[in-house]
Design a protein around this motif. Structure first.
Motif, mmCIF file in Angstrom:
data_model
loop_
_atom_site.group_PDB
_atom_site.id
_atom_site.type_symbol
_atom_site.label_atom_id
_atom_site.label_comp_id
_atom_site.label_asym_id
_atom_site.label_seq_id
_atom_site.Cartn_x
_atom_site.Cartn_y
_atom_site.Cartn_z
ATOM 1 N N THR A 134 0.823 -1.206 0.000
ATOM 2 C CA THR A 134 0.000 0.000 0.000
ATOM 3 C C THR A 134 0.856 1.253 0.000
ATOM 4 N N VAL A 135 1.926 1.250 0.809
ATOM 5 C CA VAL A 135 2.820 2.413 0.867
ATOM 6 C C VAL A 135 3.479 2.657 -0.483
ATOM 7 N N LEU A 136 3.977 1.616 -1.098
ATOM 8 C CA LEU A 136 4.639 1.772 -2.391
ATOM 9 C C LEU A 136 3.655 2.192 -3.473
ATOM 10 N N ILE A 151 8.245 10.480 0.883
ATOM 11 C CA ILE A 151 9.681 10.248 1.057
ATOM 12 C C ILE A 151 9.964 9.621 2.418
ATOM 13 N N GLN A 152 9.292 10.127 3.440
ATOM 14 C CA GLN A 152 9.484 9.568 4.783
ATOM 15 C C GLN A 152 9.005 8.119 4.842
ATOM 16 N N SER A 153 7.879 7.825 4.180
ATOM 17 C CA SER A 153 7.371 6.446 4.186
ATOM 18 C C SER A 153 8.347 5.504 3.484
ATOM 19 N N LEU A 154 8.885 5.966 2.353
ATOM 20 C CA LEU A 154 9.842 5.141 1.616
ATOM 21 C C LEU A 154 11.108 4.926 2.436
ATOM 22 N N LEU A 155 11.572 5.974 3.067
ATOM 23 C CA LEU A 155 12.764 5.853 3.908
ATOM 24 C C LEU A 155 12.512 4.918 5.086
ATOM 25 N N THR A 156 11.309 4.956 5.627
ATOM 26 C CA THR A 156 10.968 4.053 6.731
ATOM 27 C C THR A 156 11.008 2.595 6.296
ATOM 28 N N LEU A 157 10.537 2.323 5.070
ATOM 29 C CA LEU A 157 10.588 0.956 4.556
ATOM 30 C C LEU A 157 12.027 0.462 4.451
ATOM 31 N N PHE A 158 12.905 1.309 3.912
ATOM 32 C CA PHE A 158 14.310 0.916 3.778
ATOM 33 C C PHE A 158 14.958 0.706 5.145
ATOM 34 N N LEU A 159 14.645 1.563 6.090
ATOM 35 C CA LEU A 159 15.224 1.417 7.434
ATOM 36 C C LEU A 159 14.713 0.146 8.103
#
Length: 475
Positions: A134-136, A151-159
């Motif tokens: 859903t985020v992507l 951007i924050q959501s994508l960065l959270t996924l990577f972290l």
């Protein structure tokens, strides 16, 4: 105008005769009155004209002042307009630069999101966090800038994925079993590259994401006794070691392919695989026969030769022939027994008799060795023929379908490579075994030649080899 009137009046008087001037005095007076009235009217007209002229001049001055004021206003507005145009150009350039930066940022974010989607599609942690999709999807929504929140959501996924790569988790969950049915059991994830399961019945195996990445599916193939015991000990808390896969599933796909069987691998090589196998089987039968036959032939006959030479020196010819017949398993004894039939002849006859016996033994010793040599040459040729056939099939497919789908060409390439590999795999052992057998025959023949030469020398010493003169005298 006054001058004109006076001139006109004087001309009138001069033209009138004297006797008629009296009545004309009244006319003159009337004319004078009219002239005065005309002068008054002219003065009034002049006054009016002067007033109107002054009004016109005043109005002209007012208009000029108004025009000057409007011109100044126009010049000021024009300067302001040009300033606004310059500011507009500056703002447009700044907006274009910012738009380019925004497009660059948007492209970078979307590229990172697509890479994340592809990565998470094959990640072992995605089934644990299904909200990633859903985020992507929100970040990749078309015609919409992701914004700071995206951007924050994508960065959270990577972290989160980074933290998961350094952790070992155990949980109970469902997965697709090797038989394609839904199963449940204890799941163990090591980082983001290895995941295993243990069912309640004790069956252990590895897991990989399915085609859409939403569920885990069991890897086809048995990991083996060693890995299974190591994994079971770790699940039970008895061991500290656990096998991990750093190839992102490549080793598991290879394990699954290895479980497909030899027949499937051979069938992918085409029809020429079977003649190559037939050559290998025939060569194996011949090699077994040659090793068995040559193993029964005793090449080292030094002890027997010592006994024979002792009998020759004592002149015990019957005993010598009997001994050679008893030891017929030795080729040297068989040749010497054949040579004893020509005692009392010349050296040339004795040597020819020995060579005759040797030639009788060679076909038995070298039997099937030329055939093995031919088979060793035929196997790689059949493999080369399979290679040519496979490449022809590949180019035919390229001619019809093009090079868009490499999987359509894999059959011909597989056929080409497998036949070549199998041909070389058959030919190399045949050549090595042929060389070993050939060396064995050479040792036996060398031993026979050595012992035959020694036997001839012993016959010369005891006088059983005569010259031609001696034979002629005896005759």
């Amino acid at each position: 105008m006054k001058t004109i009137i006076m001139t006109f009046v004087a001309a009138v008087f001069l033209a009138i005769p004297a006797q008629a001037q009296a009545p004309w005095q009244q006319v003159a007076q009337q004319v004078a009155a009219v002239a005065r009235q005309a002068r008054e009217n002219a003065d009034q007209t002049k006054t009016i004209i002067e007033g109107e002229r002054r009004e016109i001049m005043a109005e002209q001055d007012s208009l000029k002042a108004s025009i000057n004021a409007r011109q100044k206003r126009f010049d000021a507005l024009k300067a302001e307009y040009e300033s606004l145009l310059a500011r507009e150009r500056e703002l447009q350039e700044e907006l274009a630069a910012q738009d380019h930066e925004l497009k660059t940022i948007d492209g970078a974010i979307r590229t990172a999101a697509k890479q994340a989607r592809d990565y998470f599609h094959e990640s072992l942690t995605t089934p644990e966090f299904p909200e990633r999709g859903t985020v992507l999807a929100t970040v990749l929504e078309p015609d919409k800038f992701p914004g700071l929140q995206g951007i924050q959501s994508l960065l959270t996924l990577f972290l989160d994925e980074l933290r998961a790569s350094g952790s070992v988790t155990r949980r109970t969950g469902g997965f697709i079993g090797p038989d394609g049915k839904d199963r449940s059991g204890e799941l163990l994830r090591v980082g983001t590259f290895t995941m295993a399961y243990r069912q309640p019945d004790g069956h252990i195996g590895f897991l990989r994401p399915n085609s859409d990445g939403s569920r885990l599916t069991a890897v086809q193939g048995d990991p083996g006794w060693t890995l299974s015991d190591m994994m079971a000990d770790y699940f039970d808390g008895k061991g500290l070691l656990f096998p991990v896969d750093i190839s992102n599933g490549a080793v598991f796909s290879r394990l699954a392919r290895q479980q497909t069987g030899v027949l499937e691998w051979l069938s992918s090589g085409g029809l020429l695989v079977w003649p190559i196998i037939l050559v290998g089987v025939a060569a194996l039968i011949l090699v077994v026969e040659r090793f068995y036959s040559l193993s029964r032939i005793r090449g080292n006959s030094a002890r027997n030769m010592t006994t024979i030479l002792e009998m020759v020196n004592r002149g015990q010819w019957k005993e010598c022939r009997r001994f050679c017949q008893e030891q017929s398993s030795y080729p040297t004894c068989r040749i010497i027994n054949h040579t004893l039939q020509y005692l009392g002849n010349t050296r040339e006859i004795i040597e020819n008799a020995f060579q005759e016996g040797l030639l009788k033994e060679l076909p038995m010793l070298e039997r099937f060795l030329p055939t093995l040599n031919v088979l060793a040459a035929v196997a790689p040729l059949l493999g080369l023929l399979g290679t040519v056939t496979g490449m022809i099939n590949t180019f035919q497919i390229i001619t019809v379908y093009g090079t868009g789908d490499p999987r359509m060409m894999s059959g011909g390439i597989s056929e080409a490579l497998i036949t070549t590999q199998l041909g070389l795999a058959v030919a190399v052992p045949i050549m090595i075994l042929h060389h070993v057998l050939e060396r064995r025959v050479d040792r036996i023949v060398g031993d026979m030649e050595e012992k035959g030469t020694g036997f001839a020398v012993a016959l010369m010493k005891v006088g059983k080899i005569k010259t031609r003169e001696e034979l002629d005298v005896a005759a």
